[in-house]
Every structure is written in C-alpha cells, then in structure tokens.
Design a protein around this motif. Structure first.
Motif, PDB file in Angstrom:
ATOM      1  N   GLU A  55       0.851  -1.205   0.000  1.00  0.00           N
ATOM      2  CA  GLU A  55       0.000   0.000   0.000  1.00  0.00           C
ATOM      3  C   GLU A  55       0.883   1.251   0.000  1.00  0.00           C
ATOM      4  O   GLU A  55       0.534   2.276  -0.552  1.00  0.00           O
ATOM      5  CB  GLU A  55      -0.903   0.056   1.243  1.00  0.00           C
ATOM      6  CG  GLU A  55      -2.190  -0.750   1.139  1.00  0.00           C
ATOM      7  CD  GLU A  55      -1.965  -2.237   1.410  1.00  0.00           C
ATOM      8  OE1 GLU A  55      -1.642  -2.572   2.566  1.00  0.00           O
ATOM      9  OE2 GLU A  55      -2.083  -3.043   0.467  1.00  0.00           O
ATOM     10  N   HIS A 235      -2.302   7.848 -11.274  1.00  0.00           N
ATOM     11  CA  HIS A 235      -2.463   7.209  -9.963  1.00  0.00           C
ATOM     12  C   HIS A 235      -2.475   8.241  -8.833  1.00  0.00           C
ATOM     13  O   HIS A 235      -3.312   8.193  -7.936  1.00  0.00           O
ATOM     14  CB  HIS A 235      -1.330   6.197  -9.744  1.00  0.00           C
ATOM     15  CG  HIS A 235      -1.435   5.443  -8.446  1.00  0.00           C
ATOM     16  ND1 HIS A 235      -2.130   4.264  -8.326  1.00  0.00           N
ATOM     17  CD2 HIS A 235      -0.951   5.721  -7.205  1.00  0.00           C
ATOM     18  CE1 HIS A 235      -2.059   3.846  -7.066  1.00  0.00           C
ATOM     19  NE2 HIS A 235      -1.348   4.706  -6.372  1.00  0.00           N
ATOM     20  N   ARG A 238      -5.689  10.368  -8.879  1.00  0.00           N
ATOM     21  CA  ARG A 238      -6.865   9.590  -8.453  1.00  0.00           C
ATOM     22  C   ARG A 238      -6.847   9.292  -6.960  1.00  0.00           C
ATOM     23  O   ARG A 238      -7.888   9.252  -6.313  1.00  0.00           O
ATOM     24  CB  ARG A 238      -6.936   8.278  -9.236  1.00  0.00           C
ATOM     25  CG  ARG A 238      -7.458   8.503 -10.655  1.00  0.00           C
ATOM     26  CD  ARG A 238      -7.407   7.258 -11.500  1.00  0.00           C
ATOM     27  NE  ARG A 238      -8.051   6.105 -10.877  1.00  0.00           N
ATOM     28  CZ  ARG A 238      -8.328   4.978 -11.548  1.00  0.00           C
ATOM     29  NH1 ARG A 238      -8.006   4.867 -12.818  1.00  0.00           N
ATOM     30  NH2 ARG A 238      -8.904   3.962 -10.936  1.00  0.00           N
ATOM     31  N   ASN A 239      -5.659   9.065  -6.420  1.00  0.00           N
ATOM     32  CA  ASN A 239      -5.563   8.666  -5.010  1.00  0.00           C
ATOM     33  C   ASN A 239      -5.198   9.813  -4.068  1.00  0.00           C
ATOM     34  O   ASN A 239      -4.986   9.598  -2.886  1.00  0.00           O
ATOM     35  CB  ASN A 239      -4.558   7.523  -4.864  1.00  0.00           C
ATOM     36  CG  ASN A 239      -5.049   6.257  -5.542  1.00  0.00           C
ATOM     37  OD1 ASN A 239      -5.896   5.564  -5.001  1.00  0.00           O
ATOM     38  ND2 ASN A 239      -4.553   5.991  -6.740  1.00  0.00           N
ATOM     39  N   LYS A 240      -5.098  11.017  -4.626  1.00  0.00           N
ATOM     40  CA  LYS A 240      -4.769  12.212  -3.837  1.00  0.00           C
ATOM     41  C   LYS A 240      -3.491  12.036  -3.007  1.00  0.00           C
ATOM     42  O   LYS A 240      -3.435  12.415  -1.842  1.00  0.00           O
ATOM     43  CB  LYS A 240      -5.947  12.591  -2.917  1.00  0.00           C
ATOM     44  CG  LYS A 240      -7.223  12.943  -3.688  1.00  0.00           C
ATOM     45  CD  LYS A 240      -8.284  13.498  -2.754  1.00  0.00           C
ATOM     46  CE  LYS A 240      -9.438  14.166  -3.497  1.00  0.00           C
ATOM     47  NZ  LYS A 240     -10.083  13.298  -4.513  1.00  0.00           N
ATOM     48  N   ASN A 241      -2.469  11.444  -3.630  1.00  0.00           N
ATOM     49  CA  ASN A 241      -1.173  11.325  -2.962  1.00  0.00           C
ATOM     50  C   ASN A 241      -0.413  12.632  -3.129  1.00  0.00           C
ATOM     51  O   ASN A 241      -0.200  13.073  -4.251  1.00  0.00           O
ATOM     52  CB  ASN A 241      -0.357  10.184  -3.568  1.00  0.00           C
ATOM     53  CG  ASN A 241      -1.078   8.845  -3.504  1.00  0.00           C
ATOM     54  OD1 ASN A 241      -1.507   8.321  -4.515  1.00  0.00           O
ATOM     55  ND2 ASN A 241      -1.218   8.307  -2.312  1.00  0.00           N
ATOM     56  N   CYS A 244       5.168  11.383  -4.106  1.00  0.00           N
ATOM     57  CA  CYS A 244       5.523  10.031  -4.538  1.00  0.00           C
ATOM     58  C   CYS A 244       7.005   9.979  -4.870  1.00  0.00           C
ATOM     59  O   CYS A 244       7.516  10.816  -5.603  1.00  0.00           O
ATOM     60  CB  CYS A 244       4.707   9.649  -5.774  1.00  0.00           C
ATOM     61  SG  CYS A 244       5.390   8.229  -6.645  1.00  0.00           S
ATOM     62  N   HIS A 345      -0.572  11.228   2.689  1.00  0.00           N
ATOM     63  CA  HIS A 345      -0.768  10.122   1.730  1.00  0.00           C
ATOM     64  C   HIS A 345       0.450   9.958   0.825  1.00  0.00           C
ATOM     65  O   HIS A 345       0.311   9.732  -0.377  1.00  0.00           O
ATOM     66  CB  HIS A 345      -2.019  10.353   0.853  1.00  0.00           C
ATOM     67  CG  HIS A 345      -3.247  10.675   1.636  1.00  0.00           C
ATOM     68  ND1 HIS A 345      -3.824   9.801   2.521  1.00  0.00           N
ATOM     69  CD2 HIS A 345      -3.998  11.808   1.690  1.00  0.00           C
ATOM     70  CE1 HIS A 345      -4.876  10.371   3.079  1.00  0.00           C
ATOM     71  NE2 HIS A 345      -5.008  11.587   2.599  1.00  0.00           N
TER      72      HIS A 345
END
Length: 469
Positions: A55, A235, A238-241, A244, A345
């Motif tokens: 995850e 990605h 969409r995942n509000k990270n 990264c 996140h």
C-alpha cells in the motif's frame, strides 16, 4: 547551550551584512544552522523500522492503465510541470559549465533530450507541459545563454535559482564571505531539499498554481530514465497522494542509496548517514532493504505551498565538510527525498530499472552511447537484443575520466550487447567496430601503449600487452 545562542546571534549579525543574498536566503540559512546546532536526533531507532507494505510502496505493474481517451490524457498533462535539478557542474567529468550540456548521444545534450521529450508530449496531446530548471549560482548564467536556442520550441521554459548560502568556517562559525572570501568559493547551494522553498521564494510556485498546475515531477537532469509517466501521474491524482518517490530494486551497485521504510506510522527515507554503525552492513544488504530512491519525485504543488508557508519541511541535515584555501568549512545541505514524511498520503512506487539511468561518469557515457541503447524521439531506450536485465559493469581507469579523453580513446564505441564486465586501465586506445563479450580486462603496463585494432572481437579475454591480442 549559551554558547550556541551566542554563536547564532553572532551569525545573525554577520549574515545581515551579506549584501549578495536575499532576506529569505538569510533567514533560511540562519534557521538551518540553528537546527543543526540544536542537534535534532538524526539517527533512527533501529528496532522501530518496518518494511513498507504494497500500500505504501506500490508495485508499478499494479497501477491502473492510462485513460484511452486522448482528451482525458490531455487533462492529466495540463496539471503537470516538469522540473529538472540543474545546479550541478560537469567538473567530475572534466567539463566546464552545467553538467546538463554534456553531449550524451548523437550530438544531443541532456537538456536537448529533455526538451525534445516534452516537445513531443505537447505536440502529441496538444497540451502545454512547462519545463522548469532549478539552477544554482554556479550554472545560472550559462543556462540562460543555452536555453535561448530553444526559443522557437513549443515549450515554455522557466528557470529559477536555488538558494545561495555562505560556507561556515568550522573554527568560529563565521560565514566565509564575512572574512573577505567574496568569490564563488565562499558560497554553496544547499542541496536539492532546497527545491521547495526556492520554488516558493522565486514566485514560480504561485504562478504555476494560478495556471491550474497541480503536480511537479522533479528529477536530476542527468537521469536519462526520468521521463514523464502517465500511469504514475494518473495514480497520484486519483488517489490524492501529495508525494511520490520512485524507487527501484537495489543491485550490488546501489548499496549506498537511500531506502524507504515505515517508521512510527509514516513512510520515510532512510539514508546511510542515519544508520548506526553496527547496522551499516545490514543497511547495505539487498535482502532486508530491497529498494532504493531514484530521486524521481512527484509532488503536489498546493501541498508544497502549505508546508513551506508553515516552515514544516525540516529535513535531516547533511553536514558536508570542505576545505577552501586551507580553511576548514562546513556546508549544511538537505535532500528533497527526505521531505516525504511531511506530506499526506505519501507513497513510493516501485518502478522498472529503466527509469533510473544516471550518467555520473564516462563509464555511464560508454553504456548510453553504445549499441546497448537506441535513441527514439529523445528517449534513450534499451536494446531488446540484450536479454540480461543488468547492464554490464564498466570500470575505466583515470585516463578516461574526462569526457574529451574518453572520446579521443575510442574511434567508435564498441558493441557491448553481450558484455558482462569491462575493466580498462593504462594507455589503451580502441579502434573502430570492436565487439566486447563476456568478461574483458585490458590493463596496459606503465609506459606501454596498447592499441586494440579495428574490428577486433574480444571475448572473455585478459589483455596485459600487445602479445595478448
């Protein structure tokens, strides 16, 4: 503690008189030194380290495919900015000026390839991804001249400077420029962790936000594998990270690279400098820490603004001792990857090795100029004819350290598709159309000139003199 307080107040008054730098640079520098003196715990508690789950460090092949619809892709790309860290000089490779203007392949420089890639992206999708270059005071003037040649391209290029901080004299904690060292030697750029405050202080961050940009893709200008990746961008949105870090599996060549760990419920970067001595070998092992940081980073622009304004990005300080004209000085630096723990996140993505192709030395240049790679639309792509995943290991002697010497010693770059390892030392000269296979070692004895003839095929050979050819 009083001595530290005295040191800081003395430093403040010395720094106040440095007219060469801005108020934000003065404040940033004094804050960095204060943090360093207060001795914030740098080392981690080894027993608390956990291996991140899928995850937290997402396998690349589990990412959703990019939208089929080109309009959707354009929408994604219109949120993106590409930022290359362009503060480094080509000195280690014997070149003057910014490292990004070294010719990599077909007469094209790092910067040429970056511009061609983004031009093709903008043309293909009708979007306008801008390119930002973060320069240092060492590379700024040259870069401004160089980018004039791209003025007719379909790509907006912005440059800004990272901070300029004074080197600190170790003995008395006085800035070196205060002692009359006013030339470049008195100053240093404080590492790429500085990218976040510098984006904000330069005004670029607010300008980009006002244009509706959401993410910045940050990478070293010498990493040829750091190309825009739509699956990653999709990605993150969409995942509000907010952050990264691209990581990739370690090989024996990468044992010193920083790795991602789960620590007290957050994902964070663990660098070799933070590892207690008794655990260094464990840190270097490929079994326990399987991945390392490529320094390809994707970061949400609003999050950068929020954290910089709150002065919340307190990354580990890397003390870098130097000597200038016999005077011992200290430069304090931070790394952008260490900021991961401050973002919400935040994730790692475990990407294919092809996204990490740095050129740090002429041995890397040999790889990317050889038949192991081809150039397509500005992308350096690995030749599928090589079936072994790892690249050959290349060890060139000091005669090859400078780019000009390297180029003059190869009439043409040998074919190395079937090479496992190459070691060259001494006065060795390569003809044209040579093929190297297996393990090849060419070590000329002192005072002996070795010339490898045109068209030679060397397979699993050890050559120490003309008689071995």
């Amino acid at each position: 503690m009083a001595t530290d307080t005295a040191k800081i107040s003395q430093l403040k008054s010395a720094v106040a008189n440095l007219s060469q730098i801005s108020e934000s640079e003065k404040t940033g520098f004094v804050n960095l030194v204060s943090r360093y003196l207060s001795g914030e715990a740098q080392q981690v508690e080894w027993s608390k380290i956990q291996t991140p789950t899928d995850e937290v460090v997402v396998p690349y092949d589990t990412l959703a495919p990019t939208p089929e619809d080109p309009d959707e892709t354009k929408k994604l790309l219109d949120k993106l900015v590409v930022l290359k860290l362009n503060g480094g000089l080509g000195t280690t490779m014997g070149c003057t000026g910014p490292k990004s203007v070294i010719e990599v392949r077909n007469g094209l420089t790092f910067l040429d390839l970056i511009v061609i890639q983004i031009e093709n992206l903008n043309k293909k999708y009708g979007c306008s991804v801008p390119l930002l270059l973060m320069n240092s005071f060492n590379t700024h003037d040259d870069t401004q001249k160089i980018i004039e040649k791209y003025s007719n391209s379909n790509i907006e290029i912005h440059t800004f400077n990272q901070s300029q901080y004074p080197r600190l004299v170790v003995d008395d904690f006085v800035p070196l420029p205060s002692k009359g060292h006013t030339d470049k030697d008195g100053w240093y750029p404080p590492g790429h962790g500085d990218v976040f405050p510098s984006l904000k202080n330069s005004g670029k961050l607010d300008a980009l936000l006002s244009q509706g940009k959401e993410y910045v893709f940050v990478a070293n200008s010498d990493n040829l594998g750091a190309v825009v990746d739509l699956k990653i961008l999709n990605h993150l949105i969409r995942n509000k990270n907010e952050y990264c870090m691209e990581v990739t599996p370690k090989t024996l060549a990468d044992v010193k690279g920083g790795t991602l760990i789960s620590y007290e419920g957050k994902v964070q970067l663990l660098e070799i400098a933070q590892v207690p001595d008794q655990h260094v070998n464990e840190f270097k092992s490929i079994e326990k820490f399987k991945i390392f940081n490529t320094n390809n980073l994707w970061v949400n622009l609003k999050a950068i603004k929020r954290l910089v304004e709150a002065d919340a990005l307190k990354m580990e300080i890397i003390p870098n001792p130097k000597e200038v004209d016999g005077v011992k000085v200290l430069q304090l630096e931070t790394a952008a990857g260490a900021a991961i723990k401050f973002f919400d996140h935040a994730i790692g993505i475990n990407v294919p090795r092809s996204r990490f192709l740095p050129v740090k030395a002429t041995s890397d240049l040999l790889l990317v100029q050889s038949d192991l790679y081809t150039l397509v639309d500005g992308f350096v792509i690995r030749n599928p004819a090589r079936t072994i995943p790892a690249n050959p290991s290349i060890d060139l002697g000091p005669e090859y350290k400078k780019v000009t010497n390297f180029l003059s010693r190869f009439k043409s770059i040998p074919s190395i598709i079937e090479l496992d390892s190459l070691k060259v030392a001494g006065d060795v000269w390569f003809g044209a159309g040579i093929t190297l296979k297996g393990k090849v070692s060419i070590l000329a004895k002192p005072g002996v000139k070795l010339e490898i003839p045109d068209g030679a095929v060397l397979q699993n050979k050890e050559i120490n003199g003309p008689e071995d050819l």
